[in-house]
Design an enzyme around this catalytic site. Structure first.
Site, PDB file in Angstrom:
ATOM      1  N   HIS A 146      21.242   4.128 -32.240  1.00  0.00           N
ATOM      2  CA  HIS A 146      21.946   4.359 -30.978  1.00  0.00           C
ATOM      3  C   HIS A 146      22.214   5.849 -30.791  1.00  0.00           C
ATOM      4  O   HIS A 146      21.933   6.419 -29.729  1.00  0.00           O
ATOM      5  CB  HIS A 146      23.280   3.609 -30.961  1.00  0.00           C
ATOM      6  CG  HIS A 146      23.137   2.129 -30.951  1.00  0.00           C
ATOM      7  ND1 HIS A 146      24.230   1.287 -30.938  1.00  0.00           N
ATOM      8  CD2 HIS A 146      22.046   1.323 -30.947  1.00  0.00           C
ATOM      9  CE1 HIS A 146      23.816   0.041 -30.919  1.00  0.00           C
ATOM     10  NE2 HIS A 146      22.496   0.029 -30.936  1.00  0.00           N
ATOM     11  N   SER A 176      17.631  -1.010 -28.767  1.00  0.00           N
ATOM     12  CA  SER A 176      18.871  -0.380 -28.311  1.00  0.00           C
ATOM     13  C   SER A 176      18.841   1.129 -28.479  1.00  0.00           C
ATOM     14  O   SER A 176      19.448   1.862 -27.686  1.00  0.00           O
ATOM     15  CB  SER A 176      20.070  -0.977 -29.053  1.00  0.00           C
ATOM     16  OG  SER A 176      19.863  -0.950 -30.447  1.00  0.00           O
TER      17      SER A 176
END
Length: 336
Positions: A313, A256
């Site tokens: 992230h 991610s």
């Protein structure tokens, strides 16, 4: 949409509609049993449209009404051309998206490795030797006695606490440099894997096709290193009263951080270099940013039952945006 009036003839209704269009008041003309109805699409423009209707009814043959026909037709033609150009861009974008799998060798390889690792590691739920080898740092969980001076007869399950032991980044300093990248292949559960792979397929495939395999691979490697280091150093916050302390976190994984980096890169290129053909629509921007901030809330932890790599992230997103924007900023500097 509100009805403005009903006129007896189609010509008069169309003339009024044409004139209102030149004032940027968009209408719809519809035939009804009692005549031709004119509907105003934006209700906020209805008061202005009523004023113009009164003027029109006083002198419908005024030159400003008859002259508005050509202007209105030019405005409609311009809108049709804009709509056609928009749909063509959309078709080109979706055709590129549909063809990603046939040419995205690096993208497909990333997905295959991630699926393979997930299968061999039982969905990333066990501390297997494979996960230990792929983590940014090896680690092990040990039971530590809270009070060593406590008599053996009084020791029970509550007397121990689980502590994570890790040598930190020392193995990397001794040559295991793959650990800076390989945590991106570790995924916890099927939904984690599917979410990341679907976005890597879309965003990564588009970048690989438009920017080339080597440039894309270099981008993925940089994003992997940045996001993994961000999560290792900043992903585990321990509070001492009101003072936060960042404790290194070796047990994390997922792509991610990379996908948010790819998202940031595409976002910047779509905004500042649309000629590259890297596009992302507003809906997908909203979806990814809502998920970005939602992951920072306890809601996601409650749903998936584990922590989220928010630092990865953020690190990936910032790095991707910088890589996508810095060339634009660099070219904007005046040269001697």
């Amino acid at each position: 949409m509100r009805q403005l009036t009903t006129l007896p003839s189609a010509d008069s209704a169309q003339t009024l509609a044409d004139y209102l269009l030149t004032l940027h008041i968009h209408t719809k003309v519809e035939q009804q049993s009692e005549g031709w109805a004119i509907w105003v699409r934006d209700e906020d423009q209805l008061p202005r449209a009523r004023q113009e209707l009164q003027e029109f009814q006083r002198n419908p043959h005024d030159a400003r009404y008859t002259d508005s026909v050509r202007t209105a037709e030019a405005l409609r033609r311009e809108k049709r051309n804009l709509d056609i150009a928009y749909h063509r861009r959309q078709e080109r974008f979706y055709s590129r998206m549909g063809a990603i799998g046939s040419a995205g060798g690096v993208t497909i390889t990333l997905i295959v490795i991630s699926v393979f690792v997930s299968l061999l590691s039982g969905g990333g739920l066990s501390d297997s030797s494979l996960l230990q080898a792929l983590s940014i740092a090896p680690y092990r969980n040990v039971l530590v006695l809270l009070d060593p001076s406590r008599p053996l007869s009084e020791i029970d399950e509550g007397s121990f606490v689980v502590e994570m032991r890790s040598p930190g980044l020392e193995p990397i300093l001794h040559g295991e440099i793959w650990r800076l990248v390989t945590p991106i292949f570790i995924h916890i559960g099927i939904w984690h894997l599917l979410f990341n792979m679907s976005w890597v397929y879309i965003l990564g495939g588009a970048i690989e096709r438009r920017r080339g395999r080597l440039r894309y691979l270099a981008l993925v490697l940089v994003l992997a290193v940045v996001s993994n280091l961000a999560e290792y150093f900043l992903g585990n916050v321990v509070w001492d009263g009101s003072v936060p302390h960042f404790v290194p976190r070796p047990n994390f994984g997922g792509m991610s951080g990379v996908l948010y980096g790819l998202f940031g890169y595409v976002w910047m290129k779509a905004r500042f270099h649309p000629e590259l053909g890297l596009n992302i629509d507003r809906t997908n921007i909203i979806i990814l940013m809502v998920w970005f901030f939602l992951c920072m809330t306890p809601v996601i932890h409650f749903i998936i039952g584990s922590g989220v790599a928010n630092a990865a992230h953020a690190g990936g997103l910032i790095a991707g945006m910088l890589i996508g924007y810095v060339p634009t900023m660099w070219r904007s500097f005046p040269s001697d």
